[in-house]
Design a protein around this motif. Sequence first.
Motif, PDB file in Angstrom:
ATOM      1  N   ILE A   7      81.752  17.324   2.540  1.00  0.00           N
ATOM      2  CA  ILE A   7      81.793  16.524   3.419  1.00  0.00           C
ATOM      3  C   ILE A   7      82.464  17.537   4.833  1.00  0.00           C
ATOM      4  N   THR A   8      81.580  17.221   5.881  1.00  0.00           N
ATOM      5  CA  THR A   8      82.057  17.922   6.919  1.00  0.00           C
ATOM      6  C   THR A   8      83.413  17.296   7.639  1.00  0.00           C
ATOM      7  N   ALA A   9      84.213  18.098   8.150  1.00  0.00           N
ATOM      8  CA  ALA A   9      85.487  17.705   8.521  1.00  0.00           C
ATOM      9  C   ALA A   9      85.544  17.064   9.603  1.00  0.00           C
ATOM     10  N   GLU A  10      84.712  17.341  10.870  1.00  0.00           N
ATOM     11  CA  GLU A  10      84.512  16.491  12.161  1.00  0.00           C
ATOM     12  C   GLU A  10      84.059  15.189  12.048  1.00  0.00           C
ATOM     13  N   ASN A  11      83.246  14.735  11.223  1.00  0.00           N
ATOM     14  CA  ASN A  11      82.835  13.396  11.435  1.00  0.00           C
ATOM     15  C   ASN A  11      82.656  12.742   9.721  1.00  0.00           C
ATOM     16  N   ASP A  12      83.182  13.278   8.752  1.00  0.00           N
ATOM     17  CA  ASP A  12      83.024  12.896   7.445  1.00  0.00           C
ATOM     18  C   ASP A  12      81.764  12.425   6.980  1.00  0.00           C
ATOM     19  N   LEU A  13      80.915  13.060   7.343  1.00  0.00           N
ATOM     20  CA  LEU A  13      79.433  12.750   7.030  1.00  0.00           C
ATOM     21  C   LEU A  13      79.115  13.831   5.720  1.00  0.00           C
ATOM     22  N   LEU A  14      78.344  13.225   4.747  1.00  0.00           N
ATOM     23  CA  LEU A  14      77.810  14.275   3.828  1.00  0.00           C
ATOM     24  C   LEU A  14      76.879  15.331   4.551  1.00  0.00           C
ATOM     25  N   ALA A  15      76.725  16.277   3.929  1.00  0.00           N
ATOM     26  CA  ALA A  15      75.945  17.417   4.587  1.00  0.00           C
ATOM     27  C   ALA A  15      74.445  17.007   4.284  1.00  0.00           C
ATOM     28  N   ASN A  16      73.689  17.114   5.388  1.00  0.00           N
ATOM     29  CA  ASN A  16      72.273  16.794   5.357  1.00  0.00           C
ATOM     30  C   ASN A  16      71.463  17.557   4.135  1.00  0.00           C
ATOM     31  N   VAL A  17      70.549  17.175   3.418  1.00  0.00           N
ATOM     32  CA  VAL A  17      70.163  18.002   2.354  1.00  0.00           C
ATOM     33  C   VAL A  17      68.846  18.137   2.585  1.00  0.00           C
ATOM     34  N   HIS A  18      68.491  19.177   2.753  1.00  0.00           N
ATOM     35  CA  HIS A  18      66.999  20.029   3.104  1.00  0.00           C
ATOM     36  C   HIS A  18      66.339  19.775   1.892  1.00  0.00           C
ATOM     37  N   PRO A  19      64.807  19.417   2.181  1.00  0.00           N
ATOM     38  CA  PRO A  19      63.784  19.338   0.968  1.00  0.00           C
ATOM     39  C   PRO A  19      63.998  20.420   0.109  1.00  0.00           C
ATOM     40  N   GLY A  20      64.119  21.761   0.505  1.00  0.00           N
ATOM     41  CA  GLY A  20      64.116  23.043  -0.032  1.00  0.00           C
ATOM     42  C   GLY A  20      65.413  23.003  -1.015  1.00  0.00           C
ATOM     43  N   GLU A  21      66.378  22.421  -0.764  1.00  0.00           N
ATOM     44  CA  GLU A  21      67.639  22.341  -1.647  1.00  0.00           C
ATOM     45  C   GLU A  21      67.058  21.341  -2.984  1.00  0.00           C
ATOM     46  N   ILE A  22      66.587  20.363  -2.449  1.00  0.00           N
ATOM     47  CA  ILE A  22      66.002  19.489  -3.533  1.00  0.00           C
ATOM     48  C   ILE A  22      64.923  19.974  -4.343  1.00  0.00           C
ATOM     49  N   LEU A  23      64.239  20.747  -3.973  1.00  0.00           N
ATOM     50  CA  LEU A  23      63.063  21.485  -4.812  1.00  0.00           C
ATOM     51  C   LEU A  23      63.774  22.432  -5.691  1.00  0.00           C
ATOM     52  N   ARG A  24      64.841  23.209  -5.174  1.00  0.00           N
ATOM     53  CA  ARG A  24      65.655  24.155  -5.998  1.00  0.00           C
ATOM     54  C   ARG A  24      66.267  23.401  -7.113  1.00  0.00           C
ATOM     55  N   GLU A  25      67.082  22.181  -6.579  1.00  0.00           N
ATOM     56  CA  GLU A  25      68.093  21.919  -7.698  1.00  0.00           C
ATOM     57  C   GLU A  25      67.434  20.966  -8.613  1.00  0.00           C
ATOM     58  N   ASP A  26      66.444  20.177  -8.132  1.00  0.00           N
ATOM     59  CA  ASP A  26      65.880  19.351  -8.943  1.00  0.00           C
ATOM     60  C   ASP A  26      64.550  19.611  -9.970  1.00  0.00           C
ATOM     61  N   PHE A  27      64.094  20.519  -9.231  1.00  0.00           N
ATOM     62  CA  PHE A  27      62.675  20.934  -9.636  1.00  0.00           C
ATOM     63  C   PHE A  27      62.585  22.216 -10.481  1.00  0.00           C
ATOM     64  N   LEU A  28      63.654  23.046  -9.922  1.00  0.00           N
ATOM     65  CA  LEU A  28      63.483  24.747 -10.481  1.00  0.00           C
ATOM     66  C   LEU A  28      64.769  25.067 -11.557  1.00  0.00           C
ATOM     67  N   ILE A  29      66.067  24.613 -10.783  1.00  0.00           N
ATOM     68  CA  ILE A  29      67.152  25.142 -11.754  1.00  0.00           C
ATOM     69  C   ILE A  29      67.193  24.413 -13.124  1.00  0.00           C
ATOM     70  N   GLY A  30      67.204  25.116 -14.014  1.00  0.00           N
ATOM     71  CA  GLY A  30      67.367  24.677 -15.433  1.00  0.00           C
ATOM     72  C   GLY A  30      65.900  24.078 -15.912  1.00  0.00           C
TER      73      GLY A  30
END
Length: 109
Positions: A7-30
């Motif tokens: 969570i970012t301090a200045e606006n309490d929004l969750l970080a915007n998730v890049h599609p590459g992170e989804i590819l890495r986390e959900d399709f590659l890791i594990g």
Amino acid sequence: MSASKIITAENDLLANVHPGEILREDFLIGSEIAVAEVCEKTGVGADELTALIAGKTAVTAETDLRLGAYFGMSKGFFLRLQNAFDLEEVQRATGSEISRIRPRTQQAA
């Protein structure tokens, strides 16, 4: 920790998730699938895939089709992730300005 959980301090929004992170986390890791294998089987270049996973480049239509075919996802799956990411980035950067725009009213003929 995944960027989506920060969570970012200045606006309490969750970080915007890049599609590459989804590819890495959900399709590659594990999954025991190596980046080199994805490149070999899809024809996506190693530099492009590495940059995508690092969040340094955007998903293209061709990359979407290649990754979607390999991972058994629908056409446009990765492009929709990219579109959502891009819209959120612009909203965060220009949201207050855009929120001042009012719809054009219908005028009588």
